[in-house]
Structures are given as structure tokens and as C-alpha cells.
Design a protein around this motif. Sequence first.
Motif, PDB file in Angstrom:
ATOM      1  N   VAL A  12       0.772  -1.221  -0.180  1.00 32.39           N
ATOM      2  CA  VAL A  12      -0.162   0.118  -0.073  1.00 32.39           C
ATOM      3  C   VAL A  12       0.876   1.330  -0.114  1.00 32.39           C
ATOM      4  O   VAL A  12       0.604   1.992  -0.925  1.00 32.39           O
ATOM      5  CB  VAL A  12      -1.152   0.080   1.097  1.00 32.39           C
ATOM      6  CG1 VAL A  12      -1.308   1.456   1.303  1.00 32.39           C
ATOM      7  CG2 VAL A  12      -2.059  -1.184   1.194  1.00 32.39           C
ATOM      8  N   SER A  16       1.082   4.063  -3.227  1.00 30.68           N
ATOM      9  CA  SER A  16       0.685   5.185  -2.908  1.00 30.68           C
ATOM     10  C   SER A  16       1.838   6.243  -3.200  1.00 30.68           C
ATOM     11  O   SER A  16       1.734   7.200  -3.737  1.00 30.68           O
ATOM     12  CB  SER A  16       0.157   5.476  -1.478  1.00 30.68           C
ATOM     13  OG  SER A  16       0.996   5.170  -0.315  1.00 30.68           O
ATOM     14  N   ALA A  57      -4.131   1.370  -4.118  1.00 29.72           N
ATOM     15  CA  ALA A  57      -3.477   1.236  -2.890  1.00 29.72           C
ATOM     16  C   ALA A  57      -4.746   1.278  -1.596  1.00 29.72           C
ATOM     17  O   ALA A  57      -4.848   0.480  -0.764  1.00 29.72           O
ATOM     18  CB  ALA A  57      -2.635   2.428  -2.449  1.00 29.72           C
ATOM     19  N   SER A  58      -5.565   2.081  -2.046  1.00 31.27           N
ATOM     20  CA  SER A  58      -6.634   2.419  -0.990  1.00 31.27           C
ATOM     21  C   SER A  58      -7.802   1.062  -1.243  1.00 31.27           C
ATOM     22  O   SER A  58      -8.127   0.432  -0.125  1.00 31.27           O
ATOM     23  CB  SER A  58      -7.587   3.555  -1.634  1.00 31.27           C
ATOM     24  OG  SER A  58      -8.764   3.780  -1.003  1.00 31.27           O
ATOM     25  N   TYR A  61      -5.954  -1.684   1.083  1.00 28.17           N
ATOM     26  CA  TYR A  61      -5.938  -1.544   2.052  1.00 28.17           C
ATOM     27  C   TYR A  61      -7.239  -1.667   2.804  1.00 28.17           C
ATOM     28  O   TYR A  61      -7.259  -2.440   3.636  1.00 28.17           O
ATOM     29  CB  TYR A  61      -5.583  -0.044   2.530  1.00 28.17           C
ATOM     30  CG  TYR A  61      -5.528   0.243   4.009  1.00 28.17           C
ATOM     31  CD1 TYR A  61      -4.456  -0.038   4.897  1.00 28.17           C
ATOM     32  CD2 TYR A  61      -6.468   1.012   4.455  1.00 28.17           C
ATOM     33  CE1 TYR A  61      -4.388  -0.239   6.198  1.00 28.17           C
ATOM     34  CE2 TYR A  61      -6.498   1.198   5.835  1.00 28.17           C
ATOM     35  CZ  TYR A  61      -5.667   0.739   6.775  1.00 28.17           C
ATOM     36  OH  TYR A  61      -5.736   0.968   7.855  1.00 28.17           O
TER      37      TYR A  61
ATOM     38  N   LEU B   6       3.123   2.231   7.132  1.00 34.89           N
ATOM     39  CA  LEU B   6       1.957   3.000   6.575  1.00 34.89           C
ATOM     40  C   LEU B   6       2.031   4.348   6.954  1.00 34.89           C
ATOM     41  O   LEU B   6       1.962   5.235   6.109  1.00 34.89           O
ATOM     42  CB  LEU B   6       0.606   2.350   7.003  1.00 34.89           C
ATOM     43  CG  LEU B   6       0.121   1.107   6.180  1.00 34.89           C
ATOM     44  CD1 LEU B   6      -1.236   0.702   7.046  1.00 34.89           C
ATOM     45  CD2 LEU B   6      -0.394   1.590   4.977  1.00 34.89           C
ATOM     46  N   ILE B  57      -7.034   6.589   3.568  1.00 36.25           N
ATOM     47  CA  ILE B  57      -6.265   5.581   4.028  1.00 36.25           C
ATOM     48  C   ILE B  57      -5.607   5.612   5.445  1.00 36.25           C
ATOM     49  O   ILE B  57      -5.682   4.537   6.103  1.00 36.25           O
ATOM     50  CB  ILE B  57      -5.093   5.039   2.922  1.00 36.25           C
ATOM     51  CG1 ILE B  57      -5.727   4.993   1.581  1.00 36.25           C
ATOM     52  CG2 ILE B  57      -4.594   3.811   3.421  1.00 36.25           C
ATOM     53  CD1 ILE B  57      -4.747   4.487   0.582  1.00 36.25           C
TER      54      ILE B  57
END
Lengths: 126, 93, 162
Positions: A12, A16, A57-58, A61, B6, B57
Motif C-alpha cells: 500500500v 501510494s 492502494a486504497s 488497504y 504505513l 487510508i
Amino acid sequence: MSEVPVWVAALVGGLSILGAAFTLLGCIGLARFNSFYARVHAPTLGTSLGSIAILLASAIYFTVSAQRPAVHEVLILVFISITTPVTLMLLARAALYRDRAESSGDVPLQWGEDIVVERADAPSEG
Amino acid sequence: MSAAILHWSLLASQLLVGLAMIAATYRMIRGPRAQDRILALDAFYVAAMLMLVLFGIRIGSNIYFEVALLIGALSFVGTVALAKFLMRGEVIE
Amino acid sequence: MRKLLPYPILSLSLLVLWLLLQQSLAIGQILLGAVIAVLAARAFAALEPQQPRARKLGSIFKLAALVIVDVMRSNLAVASIVLRDRHRQQTAGFVVMPLTLRDRSGLAILACIITATPGSAWLEYDSVRGTVLIHVLDLVDEATWVDTIKNRYERLLLEIFQ
């Protein structure tokens, strides 16, 4: 932020960053290119690969963290890829129209404009 | 571990998209003509939309998704209207 | 049936869109979405659009795959042009290209493909002469460009629409 496996986090994050980098490159091109018609090409970077990577990516996730398929990001992607060509084409045609009306810059003439010139020196035949 | 990855990668991508918005703003201010500014506004909208998806996200919620979709729709309508205005509204003869 | 559902594909995609937006597969949402989809398709029929006749499903998929690969490739190409130094950016130029494709839907799709691909933009179509004005960011050779577009996209679109 719920816990996801490390490889998902890396995927992810990588996607991004990739998408954001392409969006940035597109906007840098928008700022750097030196004519309007060259600048028209720049935003398509952000709307094609930039959006694809970030929306993917969204989707990844939310699919992993919510434990159910989250595919509604596809909606944004479909919407963007349909609308971007339309807006860019309209804008480019508006620019072409304005440049021709002011005869500024070196834009190709509309078909018919050069014909008028030919007719002006043709009547000797008739 | 994965939370840290992340966190930092999303922060980095938000920074990059923020820089993209600054570049678009530069073109919007510089011009030189109306069509350049509208083009820059369109690119700005797209970057803002991607920024919201990244926010979503990061927060881990879907709330921002609808807003992103709305911004996309508004950017389309706005740019088309402005382009139409350039073609028909302003008489250069 | 034809009167109730004039555009089955459009109605189906609207229903899918509705369910994706609601993010649920509850029976109530499916019913509501179906009602909206049918009504919207009938409203669309009131516009009396020209019905496009698309054939050869295989060619459609081939075209879609080709476009995706090309978009990726030209993304990289345009990104490298952006990163180049300033005085090497003077290769942009206009191309006037003759087309054999005359179908309106086909032309619309070709215009969207060319504009959505970074590095080329469709500017103007001349329906009298059947030519199109394209702006290319990295114009090395005009003939190569015309050749690429004619052989890659126009051939497939001709198969699909004519």
C-alpha cells in the motif's frame, strides 16, 4: 488504524508513493512546459497512473483491513478516466479557437481559412 | 511495524501530492492566459482528490471517499463550464 | 420488454454503480437501484441517441488491453520528458492525420483514447475531409505517429464499428 500484515503495508505504501510521485511529475510538467499545448499533456499523468496507483492502494488497504472486498474505488477511476479526456479536449479546442481568433502563437489554421486566400486571386479565370 | 511503514509512506505521498498542488497553484498564478489557469485548476482538483483518498487510508475510514468522488464530479463540471465560457462567452473578433 | 428496458447494458451498469456507492447487497438497495436504473434508462431513451452497433467482443478486449499497456508506457515516457532539461523540450508539434473511420461512436472512443494517453491530445476533427488535428508532446517523426495510431487503434475500431 487497524493492524495489517507487513507485506500489505509495504504494498500500500509503495503504490501510494508511486502514484503521488507521478501526480507530482505531472504538475511539475504543468509548471515547466513552455506552451499551452504542451501543458495539456501534463495533467494526464496524475489522472492515469497517479490515480490508478493511489486508488489501487486504497482498495487493497480497505479490503485487507475490513475483511471484505472494497471495490468502490473503481468508481472514482472510471469516472476520472471518462471525464479527463472530455475536459482536456474541450479546453484545448477553446484555446485553439482563441489563438486562431487572435492569430497569436503558431497554431495550424482551420480548413477553409487558406481556401479564402486562394479564391481572392482566382477570379481571373471566370 | 506495519503501522510505522504505513504512517511514513502515507506521509511521504501526501507531501508529494501537496507539492503537486503547489506546482499547479504556481501555474494558476503565472497564467499567462485563461486557458492555462483553467488547466492548472483542473490538475489542482485531481491532486486534491487524491490527497483526500490518501487521508482516507491514513485515518482508516471510508468517510473521505464520498468527498473525493464529489470533488471529481465538481472538477469535471467546473472545467467544462469554464472551457465553454472561453469558447462562446468571450467574444474576440 | 424493449419498451420497459430500452438500454439493458446502461441499466445494469447504473444498478452496479448504485450498489457500489451504497456498499451493500441488501434486497432493499437492489430494488431501489433497479427502479432508479430503469427510470434513468427511460429518461435516456427520451433523448433518442444514435444507437452504436458494436461487434466483435474479442476486438473490444484487445483494444482495452492495448490501451492499458500504452497508457502505462507513455506515462513513463512523459515522466522522462518532464525530467529532461529545459532546452530539449522543443520537440512538441501538431500532426494532421487522415482517418478512414467515420462512425461517430468510434471517433469518440478514438478521441478519448488519444487524449487520455499522456503525450498526445486530440484537438479537432474535420468531418468534411475526415482529418484530425493532434498535438504530440514528443514529436520525433510525424509519419511514425500517424502509422502507430492508424495501425494500433484505428484498425481495431474499424473492426468493432464497421
